[in-house]
Design an enzyme around this catalytic site. Structure first.
Site, short mmCIF file in Angstrom:
data_model
loop_
_atom_site.label_atom_id
_atom_site.label_comp_id
_atom_site.label_asym_id
_atom_site.label_seq_id
_atom_site.Cartn_x
_atom_site.Cartn_y
_atom_site.Cartn_z
N LYS A 175 2.74 1.95 -0.87
CA LYS A 175 2.64 2.92 -0.29
C LYS A 175 1.71 2.97 0.89
O LYS A 175 0.59 2.05 0.85
CB LYS A 175 2.32 4.17 -1.10
CG LYS A 175 3.22 4.82 -2.00
CD LYS A 175 2.78 6.13 -2.70
CE LYS A 175 4.02 6.71 -3.32
NZ LYS A 175 3.70 7.53 -4.21
N PHE A 176 2.03 3.45 2.11
CA PHE A 176 0.77 3.25 3.24
C PHE A 176 0.72 1.86 3.86
O PHE A 176 -0.22 1.72 4.01
CB PHE A 176 -0.19 4.24 2.91
CG PHE A 176 -0.17 5.65 2.15
CD1 PHE A 176 0.33 6.61 3.02
CD2 PHE A 176 -0.47 5.78 1.12
CE1 PHE A 176 0.51 7.82 2.53
CE2 PHE A 176 -0.35 7.18 0.60
CZ PHE A 176 0.20 8.08 1.21
N ARG A 177 1.82 1.23 3.48
CA ARG A 177 1.58 -0.38 3.87
C ARG A 177 0.70 -1.10 3.28
O ARG A 177 0.17 -2.07 3.81
CB ARG A 177 1.46 -0.25 5.60
CG ARG A 177 2.42 0.65 6.44
CD ARG A 177 3.85 0.64 6.24
NE ARG A 177 4.45 -0.64 6.79
CZ ARG A 177 5.79 -1.10 6.59
NH1 ARG A 177 6.56 -0.22 5.71
NH2 ARG A 177 6.20 -2.32 6.86
N LEU A 178 0.23 -0.57 2.06
CA LEU A 178 -0.99 -1.44 1.56
C LEU A 178 -0.30 -2.44 0.62
O LEU A 178 -0.32 -2.31 -0.75
CB LEU A 178 -1.66 -0.51 0.58
CG LEU A 178 -2.34 0.45 1.47
CD1 LEU A 178 -3.32 1.64 0.61
CD2 LEU A 178 -3.23 0.14 2.50
N HIS A 179 0.65 -3.21 1.08
CA HIS A 179 1.65 -4.00 0.42
C HIS A 179 0.80 -4.98 -0.51
O HIS A 179 -0.37 -5.51 -0.33
CB HIS A 179 2.67 -4.53 1.27
CG HIS A 179 3.34 -3.99 2.11
ND1 HIS A 179 3.75 -2.69 1.90
CD2 HIS A 179 3.04 -3.52 3.55
CE1 HIS A 179 4.22 -2.06 2.95
NE2 HIS A 179 3.80 -2.72 4.08
#
Ligand SMILES: Cc1cc2nc3c(=O)[nH]c(=O)nc-3n(C[C@H](O)[C@H](O)[C@H](O)COP(=O)(O)O)c2cc1C
Length: 200
Positions: A175-179
């Protein structure tokens, strides 16, 4: 691999597990993979191929050896693969050098292909310019008549390569580009993998 663990598994096992999930989820062609090659001067090119084998020896694909990719791999064996499974929101990057598969392995795979695909392999001068579609169709008609109902051997200009990985990266959407990015780099002695996590 659970969602919250940073544990590093065997990269080939993780690959198998992810591919199995992709086979269950993808709309089509879960084994489709982008293959990047480069000239000896380092000019890159990329295209899709189908993965036809994966184990600890490496990742296998087949093609026309006279194609652009075939020419580039002949002068520079370094290549990269990129799987992107949209349904899973995952990608795997794999880098290494290719070697040709054995004649026997190529023959066995070629023999498993549908008859029309085997004729197509004979008829296609892959990546060369053609006058028009008719030229290709005439070649297909020619080889269909030539082979009749007999055996269709593998053309010597058509075979496979095995990319032996020296680097893997497993990327998972968070989520939220916190890959999440987990990498495996083969140690200098070639005997084990050095692992790391990268900022997304
Ligand atoms: C999903 C997909 C799978 C493909 N699989 C192969 C393959 O396994 N082998 C192959 O030679 N070309 C395959 N192609 C065609 C290649 O992408 C490419 O057009 C062709 O190999 C010529 O590339 P080149 O001129 O860079 O050599 C595939 C294309 C797509 C879209």
């Amino acid at each position: 691999m659970s969602d919250n663990t940073a544990a590093f598994d065997d990269p080939f096992e993780t690959f198998d597990a992810w591919l199995k999930e992709a086979e269950a989820e993808e709309l089509n062609d879960p084994t489709a993979v982008a293959l990047a090659t480069a000239t000896k001067d380092g000019f890159p090119s990329v295209r899709m191929v189908l993965l036809k084998g994966a184990d600890s020896r490496g990742f296998v694909f087949y093609t026309n050896l006279g194609s652009r990719k075939g020419g580039e791999l002949a002068e520079n064996p370094n290549a990269a693969l990129l799987f992107h499974w949209k349904s899973l929101r995952r990608q795997i990057r794999i880098e290494g050098a290719v070697t040709p598969v054995s004649e026997e392995e190529a023959d066995e795979y070629f023999a498993s292909r549908p008859r029309t695909s085997r004729i197509g392999a004979w008829a296609s001068k892959q990546s060369q310019e053609m006058e028009g579609r008719f030229e290709f169709e005439a070649q297909i008609a020619h080889y269909t008549a030539h082979f009749g109902i007999g055996d269709i051997p593998r053309p010597d200009f058509w075979s496979g390569f095995r990319l032996k990985p020296r680097y893997f990266e497993f990327w998972r959407d968070r989520k939220f580009r916190l890959h999440e990015r987990k990498t495996y780099r083969i140690a200098e002695d070639g005997g084990h993998w050095l692992t790391a996590e990268l900022y997304p």
